[in-house]
Write an enzyme that holds these catalytic residues in place. Sequence first.
Site, PDB file in Angstrom:
ATOM      1  N   GLY A  48      -5.109   6.938   7.022  1.00 33.15           N
ATOM      2  CA  GLY A  48      -6.647   7.988   7.086  1.00 33.15           C
ATOM      3  C   GLY A  48      -7.642   6.463   6.999  1.00 33.15           C
ATOM      4  N   ASN A  49      -7.613   5.974   6.237  1.00 38.77           N
ATOM      5  CA  ASN A  49      -8.570   4.943   6.099  1.00 38.77           C
ATOM      6  C   ASN A  49      -8.724   3.682   7.082  1.00 38.77           C
ATOM      7  OD1 ASN A  49     -10.623   5.450   4.120  1.00 38.77           O
ATOM      8  ND2 ASN A  49      -8.892   5.166   2.646  1.00 38.77           N
TER       9      ASN A  49
ATOM     10  N   LYS B 243      -8.409  10.517  -5.482  1.00 36.32           N
ATOM     11  CA  LYS B 243      -7.875  10.734  -4.125  1.00 36.32           C
ATOM     12  C   LYS B 243      -9.685  10.308  -3.708  1.00 36.32           C
ATOM     13  CE  LYS B 243      -6.456  10.457  -0.544  1.00 36.32           C
ATOM     14  NZ  LYS B 243      -4.978   8.947  -0.515  1.00 36.32           N
TER      15      LYS B 243
ATOM     16  N   LYS C 177      -1.126  11.708   1.427  1.00 30.88           N
ATOM     17  CA  LYS C 177      -0.196  11.663   2.361  1.00 30.88           C
ATOM     18  C   LYS C 177       0.763  10.821   2.138  1.00 30.88           C
ATOM     19  CE  LYS C 177      -0.494   7.656   4.331  1.00 30.88           C
ATOM     20  NZ  LYS C 177      -1.972   6.596   3.376  1.00 30.88           N
TER      21      LYS C 177
ATOM     22  N   LYS D 286       1.142   4.975  -2.694  1.00 30.92           N
ATOM     23  CA  LYS D 286       1.946   3.743  -1.704  1.00 30.92           C
ATOM     24  C   LYS D 286       2.975   3.507  -2.735  1.00 30.92           C
ATOM     25  CE  LYS D 286      -1.839   2.492   1.150  1.00 30.92           C
ATOM     26  NZ  LYS D 286      -1.769   3.537   2.288  1.00 30.92           N
TER      27      LYS D 286
END
Length: 320
Positions: free
Chosen positions: A17-18, A132, A220, A282
């Site tokens: 997203g970033n 988050k 995500k 991640k």
Amino acid sequence: MTKPMGKPDRIVVALGGNALGNTPEEQIEKVGATAHALLGLIEQGNEIIITHGNGPQVGMIQNAFAEAHETIGTPLMDLPECGAMSQGYIGYHLQQGIGREMHRRYKRWHAATVITQIECDPEDPAFSDPTKPIGPFYSEEQAREIMASNPEMVFTEDSGRGWRRVVASPEPKKIVEVASILNLLDNEFIVIACGGGGIPVVRDYENKGCYRGIAAVIDKDMGGELLAEDCEADVLFLLTAVEHVAINFGTPDQVDLEELTADEAERLADEGHFGKGSMEPKVRAAVKFARSRKGRTCIIGALDKASETMAGLSGTRIIG
Ligand SMILES: Nc1ncnc2c1ncn2[C@@H]1O[C@H](COP(=O)(O)OP(=O)(O)O)[C@@H](O)[C@H]1O
Ligand SMILES: NC(=O)OP(=O)(O)O
């Protein structure tokens, strides 16, 4: 990437997203460039499934509703609804970017976004420990000011980039729309699913077989990992703003890593080398995927180097 002769790899690609920019224009541009790399994977005979983050976007949407509530009295919007809107907003740009690229090459296209719910455990301890980051970056002073006037809001420093609001991020347990996703894949659609980690839902025991949204944003990378397992993927790409996972990140002693075993990656995560709510999820997702079946690989790399990462020329590879 090495591939057994004659067998297509099934690849889940997760876009950060970033790394998608801060405005619709930036997002269209970044998605367009990534679509080119994604189509390269298809031309090599792979099947792809796309997922994406939504941290900046879900925060932007919720902030816009809060502002409009203050000024013109529109309703406030809860996080699950904001998450659903972010899936539509980003999925729409991905459908256009991929559609444009497919039309240019093949004069036809099949890409579809599945608005995806993911079941979580309502007793997940994550609900009382927000991690988050969502929305924009603030200075420490601004963040402390907002927290003082809104005690329910929590802000924290995010990987040396500024302060951000943090919300609960429960573990994803089950993709509610998994059958629809697999059906679209079987019918040769490029599927965009589990955006923003999936809309977090819990079982609604008053309405048997139904779900209700819960205020949270799933990571995500973890949602993408579950998607990759459910789709029997061989490779998971996590594309973000940096080219490599590093140790001593952001210090003069930073060392970029090219390949790690799942055990090494887990040890480094336990030692606290990776930003909470940013690089750590991640790496944890990569470890889980690499261990889930022999031969599975996760590659973490830069969205703006997607082609190089996909060709094995950039990024950090985590193997089982
Ligand atoms: N050890 C590390 N190695 C590399 N990047 C790190 C590390 N720790 C924290 N980060 C930060 O994590 C960011 C990726 O997380 P995030 O911005 O949440 O990703 P996304 O692109 O999925 O939104 C990187 O851009 C970097 O600023
Ligand atoms: N939902 C989520 O993980 O978003 P980011 O990729 O923006 O962090």
